[in-house]
Design a protein around this motif. Structure first.
Motif, PDB file in Angstrom:
ATOM      1  N   MET A   1      17.355  20.604   8.860  1.00 15.34           N
ATOM      2  CA  MET A   1      17.213  21.434  10.414  1.00 15.34           C
ATOM      3  C   MET A   1      17.521  22.890   8.884  1.00 15.34           C
ATOM      4  O   MET A   1      16.546  24.112   9.217  1.00 15.34           O
ATOM      5  CB  MET A   1      17.927  21.795  11.040  1.00 15.34           C
TER       6      MET A   1
ATOM      7  N   PHE B   1      14.254  23.801   7.226  1.00 18.18           N
ATOM      8  CA  PHE B   1      13.040  23.537   8.052  1.00 18.18           C
ATOM      9  C   PHE B   1      13.267  24.557   9.001  1.00 18.18           C
ATOM     10  O   PHE B   1      12.143  25.924   8.891  1.00 18.18           O
ATOM     11  CB  PHE B   1      12.727  22.814   9.383  1.00 18.18           C
ATOM     12  N   HIS B   2      14.644  25.791   8.823  1.00 18.62           N
ATOM     13  CA  HIS B   2      14.232  26.760   9.757  1.00 18.62           C
ATOM     14  C   HIS B   2      13.735  27.880   8.627  1.00 18.62           C
ATOM     15  O   HIS B   2      12.945  29.241   9.140  1.00 18.62           O
ATOM     16  CB  HIS B   2      15.853  26.912  10.018  1.00 18.62           C
TER      17      HIS B   2
ATOM     18  N   LEU C   1      16.245  26.504  16.363  1.00 17.73           N
ATOM     19  CA  LEU C   1      16.527  25.577  16.737  1.00 17.73           C
ATOM     20  C   LEU C   1      18.257  25.230  17.636  1.00 17.73           C
ATOM     21  O   LEU C   1      18.930  25.899  17.412  1.00 17.73           O
ATOM     22  CB  LEU C   1      16.884  24.625  15.176  1.00 17.73           C
TER      23      LEU C   1
ATOM     24  N   ARG D   1       5.859  24.156  17.800  1.00 17.83           N
ATOM     25  CA  ARG D   1       7.009  24.214  16.950  1.00 17.83           C
ATOM     26  C   ARG D   1       6.815  22.637  17.087  1.00 17.83           C
ATOM     27  O   ARG D   1       8.161  22.088  15.484  1.00 17.83           O
ATOM     28  CB  ARG D   1       7.794  25.162  18.051  1.00 17.83           C
TER      29      ARG D   1
ATOM     30  N   PHE E   1       7.567  20.617  13.576  1.00 17.80           N
ATOM     31  CA  PHE E   1       9.018  19.671  13.215  1.00 17.80           C
ATOM     32  C   PHE E   1       8.791  18.351  12.480  1.00 17.80           C
ATOM     33  O   PHE E   1       9.539  17.810  11.585  1.00 17.80           O
ATOM     34  CB  PHE E   1       9.957  19.764  14.103  1.00 17.80           C
TER      35      PHE E   1
END
Length: 344
Positions: free
Chosen positions: A133, A136-137, A145, A303, A307
Protein backbone atom coordinates in the motif's frame (compact mmCIF):
# COMPACT_ATOMS: atom_id res chain seq x y z
CA UNK A 1 -21.02 3.32 2.79
CA UNK A 2 -23.47 5.87 4.18
CA UNK A 3 -27.23 5.58 3.86
CA UNK A 4 -29.18 8.53 2.43
CA UNK A 5 -31.77 9.93 4.84
CA UNK A 6 -34.61 12.10 3.52
CA UNK A 7 -36.60 14.45 5.73
CA UNK A 8 -39.76 12.83 7.05
CA UNK A 9 -42.89 13.89 5.21
CA UNK A 10 -46.41 12.75 4.60
CA UNK A 11 -47.13 10.23 1.81
CA UNK A 12 -49.12 12.93 -0.05
CA UNK A 13 -46.15 15.33 0.06
CA UNK A 14 -43.75 12.59 -1.13
CA UNK A 15 -46.07 11.69 -4.02
CA UNK A 16 -46.32 15.35 -4.99
CA UNK A 17 -42.53 15.70 -4.91
CA UNK A 18 -42.03 12.65 -7.13
CA UNK A 19 -44.68 13.70 -9.64
CA UNK A 20 -43.40 17.28 -9.67
CA UNK A 21 -39.80 16.26 -10.35
CA UNK A 22 -40.74 13.79 -13.07
CA UNK A 23 -43.00 16.33 -14.79
CA UNK A 24 -40.73 19.37 -14.59
CA UNK A 25 -37.23 17.96 -15.11
CA UNK A 26 -37.33 18.01 -18.92
CA UNK A 27 -39.00 21.41 -18.86
CA UNK A 28 -36.34 22.91 -16.57
CA UNK A 29 -33.53 21.55 -18.76
CA UNK A 30 -35.23 22.97 -21.87
CA UNK A 31 -35.90 26.31 -20.15
CA UNK A 32 -32.30 26.73 -18.91
CA UNK A 33 -30.94 25.86 -22.36
CA UNK A 34 -33.23 28.32 -24.16
CA UNK A 35 -32.30 31.04 -21.65
CA UNK A 36 -28.60 30.37 -22.19
CA UNK A 37 -28.75 30.06 -25.98
CA UNK A 38 -31.27 32.88 -26.56
CA UNK A 39 -33.46 30.91 -28.97
CA UNK A 40 -35.50 27.72 -29.19
CA UNK A 41 -33.70 26.63 -32.37
CA UNK A 42 -30.22 26.88 -30.87
CA UNK A 43 -31.44 25.18 -27.68
CA UNK A 44 -32.81 22.31 -29.80
CA UNK A 45 -29.46 21.93 -31.56
CA UNK A 46 -27.65 21.99 -28.21
CA UNK A 47 -29.93 19.33 -26.72
CA UNK A 48 -30.00 17.21 -29.87
CA UNK A 49 -33.81 17.19 -30.11
CA UNK A 50 -36.40 18.91 -32.31
CA UNK A 51 -37.45 22.53 -31.80
CA UNK A 52 -41.04 21.49 -31.25
CA UNK A 53 -39.99 19.13 -28.42
CA UNK A 54 -38.18 22.00 -26.69
CA UNK A 55 -41.22 24.26 -27.12
CA UNK A 56 -43.60 21.63 -25.71
CA UNK A 57 -41.38 21.04 -22.68
CA UNK A 58 -41.22 24.75 -21.90
CA UNK A 59 -44.99 25.16 -22.40
CA UNK A 60 -45.67 22.25 -20.06
CA UNK A 61 -43.39 23.83 -17.44
CA UNK A 62 -45.13 27.18 -17.83
CA UNK A 63 -48.46 25.48 -17.27
CA UNK A 64 -47.16 23.69 -14.20
CA UNK A 65 -45.81 26.82 -12.49
CA UNK A 66 -48.57 29.12 -13.78
CA UNK A 67 -46.29 31.75 -15.29
CA UNK A 68 -45.07 32.76 -18.73
CA UNK A 69 -41.29 32.34 -18.97
CA UNK A 70 -40.57 33.65 -22.50
CA UNK A 71 -41.99 36.22 -24.83
CA UNK A 72 -41.97 34.56 -28.24
CA UNK A 73 -42.43 36.24 -31.59
CA UNK A 74 -41.57 35.17 -35.11
CA UNK A 75 -38.41 37.29 -34.92
CA UNK A 76 -37.09 36.94 -31.36
CA UNK A 77 -37.34 35.20 -28.02
CA UNK A 78 -36.88 37.13 -24.79
CA UNK A 79 -37.13 36.07 -21.20
CA UNK A 80 -39.88 37.53 -18.97
CA UNK A 81 -39.36 38.94 -15.48
CA UNK A 82 -40.91 35.76 -14.07
CA UNK A 83 -38.55 33.80 -16.27
CA UNK A 84 -35.55 35.73 -14.95
CA UNK A 85 -36.63 35.03 -11.36
CA UNK A 86 -37.17 31.35 -12.12
CA UNK A 87 -33.80 31.19 -13.89
CA UNK A 88 -31.97 32.71 -10.90
CA UNK A 89 -33.62 30.17 -8.57
CA UNK A 90 -32.99 27.17 -10.83
CA UNK A 91 -29.45 27.96 -11.94
CA UNK A 92 -27.61 27.05 -8.69
CA UNK A 93 -29.30 23.65 -8.61
CA UNK A 94 -28.51 22.98 -12.26
CA UNK A 95 -24.89 24.04 -11.71
CA UNK A 96 -24.58 21.60 -8.79
CA UNK A 97 -25.97 18.79 -10.92
CA UNK A 98 -23.50 19.63 -13.70
CA UNK A 99 -20.66 19.76 -11.17
CA UNK A 100 -21.70 16.36 -9.80
CA UNK A 101 -21.74 14.91 -13.31
CA UNK A 102 -18.33 16.43 -14.04
CA UNK A 103 -16.88 14.97 -10.84
CA UNK A 104 -18.20 11.53 -11.76
CA UNK A 105 -16.69 11.91 -15.22
CA UNK A 106 -13.37 12.90 -13.67
CA UNK A 107 -13.44 9.84 -11.42
CA UNK A 108 -13.89 7.67 -14.49
CA UNK A 109 -11.56 9.50 -16.90
CA UNK A 110 -9.11 11.52 -14.80
CA UNK A 111 -6.25 10.26 -12.62
CA UNK A 112 -7.26 7.85 -9.82
CA UNK A 113 -8.39 9.69 -6.70
CA UNK A 114 -10.79 9.45 -3.78
CA UNK A 115 -11.06 7.16 -0.75
CA UNK A 116 -10.35 3.44 -1.07
CA UNK A 117 -11.49 1.29 1.86
CA UNK A 118 -9.74 -2.08 2.03
CA UNK A 119 -10.31 -5.15 4.21
CA UNK A 120 -7.76 -7.94 4.69
CA UNK A 121 -7.06 -10.80 7.11
CA UNK A 122 -4.55 -9.91 9.83
CA UNK A 123 -1.73 -12.13 8.54
CA UNK A 124 -1.94 -11.42 4.81
CA UNK A 125 -2.82 -7.78 5.42
CA UNK A 126 0.12 -7.10 7.72
CA UNK A 127 2.69 -9.18 5.81
CA UNK A 128 1.76 -8.51 2.18
CA UNK A 129 -0.91 -5.83 1.67
CA UNK A 130 0.30 -3.10 4.05
CA UNK A 131 3.87 -2.83 2.64
CA UNK A 132 2.53 -2.69 -0.93
CA UNK A 133 0.00 0.00 0.00
CA UNK A 134 2.87 2.36 0.72
CA UNK A 135 4.22 1.79 -2.78
CA UNK A 136 0.74 2.20 -4.30
CA UNK A 137 0.28 5.52 -2.48
CA UNK A 138 3.60 6.75 -3.86
CA UNK A 139 2.32 6.06 -7.39
CA UNK A 140 -1.21 7.42 -6.78
CA UNK A 141 -0.98 10.11 -4.08
CA UNK A 142 -4.51 11.40 -4.77
CA UNK A 143 -5.99 8.08 -3.56
CA UNK A 144 -6.65 8.01 0.19
CA UNK A 145 -6.28 4.51 1.68
CA UNK A 146 -7.95 2.95 4.70
CA UNK A 147 -6.91 -0.61 5.64
CA UNK A 148 -8.99 -2.65 8.09
CA UNK A 149 -7.50 -5.92 9.36
CA UNK A 150 -10.22 -8.40 10.29
CA UNK A 151 -10.84 -12.10 9.96
CA UNK A 152 -14.60 -12.00 9.43
CA UNK A 153 -16.21 -12.08 6.00
CA UNK A 154 -17.09 -8.44 5.40
CA UNK A 155 -20.29 -7.23 3.75
CA UNK A 156 -19.28 -4.85 0.96
CA UNK A 157 -22.46 -2.76 1.01
CA UNK A 158 -23.05 -2.60 4.77
CA UNK A 159 -19.40 -2.08 5.71
CA UNK A 160 -18.63 0.31 2.86
CA UNK A 161 -15.72 -1.84 1.63
CA UNK A 162 -14.30 -1.28 -1.87
CA UNK A 163 -11.72 -4.09 -1.93
CA UNK A 164 -11.41 -7.20 0.24
CA UNK A 165 -8.55 -9.69 0.38
CA UNK A 166 -9.73 -13.17 1.30
CA UNK A 167 -7.95 -16.45 1.96
CA UNK A 168 -8.94 -20.06 1.46
CA UNK A 169 -12.13 -21.14 -0.28
CA UNK A 170 -14.69 -18.74 -1.74
CA UNK A 171 -18.35 -19.59 -2.26
CA UNK A 172 -19.88 -16.10 -2.56
CA UNK A 173 -21.20 -15.81 -6.11
CA UNK A 174 -22.23 -12.18 -5.59
CA UNK A 175 -18.67 -10.83 -5.76
CA UNK A 176 -15.85 -10.73 -8.29
CA UNK A 177 -13.01 -12.85 -6.87
CA UNK A 178 -9.63 -12.70 -8.58
CA UNK A 179 -7.10 -15.27 -7.44
CA UNK A 180 -3.76 -13.58 -6.86
CA UNK A 181 -1.72 -16.67 -5.98
CA UNK A 182 -2.45 -20.20 -4.74
CA UNK A 183 -2.57 -20.49 -0.97
CA UNK A 184 -0.04 -23.20 -0.12
CA UNK A 185 -0.31 -24.55 3.43
CA UNK A 186 2.73 -26.11 5.10
CA UNK A 187 3.24 -27.91 8.39
CA UNK A 188 6.45 -26.44 9.72
CA UNK A 189 8.84 -26.66 12.66
CA UNK A 190 12.16 -25.21 13.67
CA UNK A 191 15.28 -27.32 12.98
CA UNK A 192 15.89 -27.50 16.75
CA UNK A 193 12.42 -28.92 17.33
CA UNK A 194 12.96 -31.43 14.52
CA UNK A 195 16.28 -32.60 16.01
CA UNK A 196 14.70 -33.07 19.41
CA UNK A 197 11.31 -34.54 18.58
CA UNK A 198 11.40 -35.66 14.98
CA UNK A 199 8.74 -34.80 12.41
CA UNK A 200 5.43 -36.53 11.67
CA UNK A 201 5.48 -38.83 8.68
CA UNK A 202 1.69 -39.22 8.44
CA UNK A 203 -1.41 -37.42 9.64
CA UNK A 204 -1.73 -39.87 12.52
CA UNK A 205 1.72 -38.91 13.83
CA UNK A 206 0.66 -35.30 14.43
CA UNK A 207 -1.07 -36.22 17.72
CA UNK A 208 2.31 -37.12 19.26
CA UNK A 209 3.65 -33.58 18.77
CA UNK A 210 3.28 -30.22 20.44
CA UNK A 211 1.01 -28.18 18.17
CA UNK A 212 0.35 -24.47 17.88
CA UNK A 213 -3.24 -23.69 16.95
CA UNK A 214 -5.07 -20.58 15.80
CA UNK A 215 -8.47 -19.40 16.98
CA UNK A 216 -10.74 -17.91 14.31
CA UNK A 217 -12.95 -14.83 14.64
CA UNK A 218 -16.01 -17.04 15.21
CA UNK A 219 -14.35 -18.59 18.25
CA UNK A 220 -13.55 -22.06 16.91
CA UNK A 221 -10.07 -23.44 16.35
CA UNK A 222 -8.77 -23.46 12.80
CA UNK A 223 -8.51 -26.93 11.30
CA UNK A 224 -5.31 -28.27 9.81
CA UNK A 225 -6.22 -29.38 6.30
CA UNK A 226 -4.70 -32.22 4.30
CA UNK A 227 -5.51 -33.83 0.96
CA UNK A 228 -5.52 -37.61 1.16
CA UNK A 229 -6.55 -39.74 -1.82
CA UNK A 230 -8.08 -36.69 -3.46
CA UNK A 231 -10.23 -35.83 -0.43
CA UNK A 232 -9.78 -32.95 1.99
CA UNK A 233 -9.39 -34.15 5.55
CA UNK A 234 -9.70 -31.78 8.50
CA UNK A 235 -7.59 -32.31 11.60
CA UNK A 236 -8.02 -30.61 14.97
CA UNK A 237 -4.83 -31.48 16.85
CA UNK A 238 -4.45 -30.90 20.56
CA UNK A 239 -2.49 -27.71 21.10
CA UNK A 240 -0.55 -26.41 24.05
CA UNK A 241 -0.47 -22.89 22.54
CA UNK A 242 -3.40 -21.09 20.91
CA UNK A 243 -3.16 -17.67 19.22
CA UNK A 244 -5.45 -15.65 16.97
CA UNK A 245 -2.84 -14.33 14.54
CA UNK A 246 -0.64 -16.31 12.12
CA UNK A 247 2.40 -14.12 12.81
CA UNK A 248 2.17 -15.09 16.51
CA UNK A 249 1.94 -18.75 15.53
CA UNK A 250 5.07 -18.32 13.41
CA UNK A 251 6.91 -16.74 16.33
CA UNK A 252 6.01 -19.74 18.51
CA UNK A 253 7.33 -22.15 15.86
CA UNK A 254 10.59 -20.22 15.54
CA UNK A 255 10.92 -20.41 19.34
CA UNK A 256 11.04 -24.24 19.11
CA UNK A 257 7.62 -24.61 20.77
CA UNK A 258 6.03 -26.99 18.29
CA UNK A 259 4.43 -27.54 14.89
CA UNK A 260 2.00 -25.26 13.08
CA UNK A 261 0.26 -25.29 9.72
CA UNK A 262 0.78 -21.90 8.09
CA UNK A 263 0.46 -20.35 4.63
CA UNK A 264 3.55 -20.00 2.44
CA UNK A 265 3.59 -16.19 2.50
CA UNK A 266 4.21 -16.33 6.27
CA UNK A 267 7.03 -18.83 5.93
CA UNK A 268 8.88 -17.74 2.81
CA UNK A 269 11.61 -15.67 4.44
CA UNK A 270 12.22 -18.10 7.32
CA UNK A 271 12.40 -21.04 4.88
CA UNK A 272 14.93 -19.26 2.68
CA UNK A 273 17.03 -18.50 5.76
CA UNK A 274 16.95 -22.10 6.98
CA UNK A 275 15.03 -21.13 10.13
CA UNK A 276 12.19 -23.56 9.37
CA UNK A 277 11.68 -27.01 7.94
CA UNK A 278 8.48 -28.53 6.59
CA UNK A 279 6.88 -31.96 6.62
CA UNK A 280 3.83 -33.80 5.28
CA UNK A 281 4.24 -32.08 1.92
CA UNK A 282 2.89 -35.15 0.12
CA UNK A 283 -0.56 -34.54 1.62
CA UNK A 284 -0.57 -30.71 1.64
CA UNK A 285 -3.86 -29.20 0.35
CA UNK A 286 -3.71 -27.57 -3.08
CA UNK A 287 -7.17 -26.07 -3.59
CA UNK A 288 -6.95 -22.79 -1.70
CA UNK A 289 -6.08 -19.31 -2.88
CA UNK A 290 -5.42 -15.72 -1.91
CA UNK A 291 -8.14 -13.62 -3.54
CA UNK A 292 -8.76 -9.97 -4.28
CA UNK A 293 -12.50 -9.30 -4.23
CA UNK A 294 -14.78 -6.46 -5.29
CA UNK A 295 -18.46 -6.09 -6.14
CA UNK A 296 -18.71 -5.54 -9.88
CA UNK A 297 -16.76 -5.06 -13.10
CA UNK A 298 -19.33 -2.53 -14.33
CA UNK A 299 -18.54 1.21 -14.00
CA UNK A 300 -15.46 0.39 -11.90
CA UNK A 301 -13.94 3.62 -10.50
CA UNK A 302 -10.40 4.30 -11.65
CA UNK A 303 -9.02 4.15 -8.10
CA UNK A 304 -10.34 0.59 -7.71
CA UNK A 305 -9.13 -0.50 -11.15
CA UNK A 306 -5.67 0.98 -10.46
CA UNK A 307 -5.47 -0.78 -7.08
CA UNK A 308 -6.61 -4.14 -8.50
CA UNK A 309 -4.07 -4.01 -11.33
CA UNK A 310 -1.25 -2.80 -9.07
CA UNK A 311 -1.80 -5.40 -6.33
CA UNK A 312 -2.26 -8.24 -8.81
CA UNK A 313 1.06 -7.51 -10.53
CA UNK A 314 3.03 -6.84 -7.35
CA UNK A 315 1.77 -9.81 -5.33
CA UNK A 316 2.30 -12.25 -8.18
CA UNK A 317 5.82 -10.88 -8.65
CA UNK A 318 6.59 -11.73 -5.01
CA UNK A 319 6.13 -15.43 -5.91
CA UNK A 320 5.01 -16.28 -2.38
CA UNK A 321 3.35 -19.55 -3.33
CA UNK A 322 6.42 -21.33 -4.74
CA UNK A 323 9.03 -20.86 -2.03
CA UNK A 324 11.90 -23.30 -1.92
CA UNK A 325 10.95 -25.72 0.84
CA UNK A 326 13.55 -26.81 3.35
CA UNK A 327 12.02 -30.19 4.13
CA UNK A 328 14.02 -32.62 6.23
CA UNK A 329 11.76 -35.58 5.43
CA UNK A 330 13.92 -37.10 2.68
CA UNK A 331 17.18 -36.83 4.61
CA UNK A 332 16.11 -37.67 8.16
CA UNK A 333 17.49 -40.82 9.64
CA UNK A 334 14.90 -41.73 12.23
CA UNK A 335 15.12 -44.29 15.00
CA UNK A 336 11.69 -46.01 14.93
CA UNK A 337 11.84 -46.65 18.64
CA UNK A 338 12.39 -43.04 19.67
CA UNK A 339 11.34 -41.05 16.60
CA UNK A 340 14.38 -38.91 17.33
CA UNK A 341 15.98 -37.24 14.35
CA UNK A 342 19.62 -37.65 13.48
CA UNK A 343 20.86 -34.94 11.11
CA UNK A 344 23.86 -35.48 8.85
Amino acid sequence: MSNISLPSSSPDHSDLLVSSLSASYAGVVAFITVANEGSFSRAADRLGIGRSAVSRSVQKLEGQIGARLFCRTTRATSITREGELFYQNCRPGVDRILQALEKMRDLREGPPRGLLKISAPHGFGRKVVAPLMLEFHAHFPAVALELLLEERMVDFATDGIDIAFRDGYLDDSQIIAKQLIPMQMHVCASPNYARKHGLPQSIDDVAAHSCINQRLANGRLQYWDFKINGQIRHLAPEGNIVVNDPSLALQAVLADLGLAQLPAYQLSEALRNGELVTCLEHIAPDDRGHYLCYLSRQQLPKRIRAFVDFMTARIRALDLSSVELQSLDPILATDPATTAVVLP
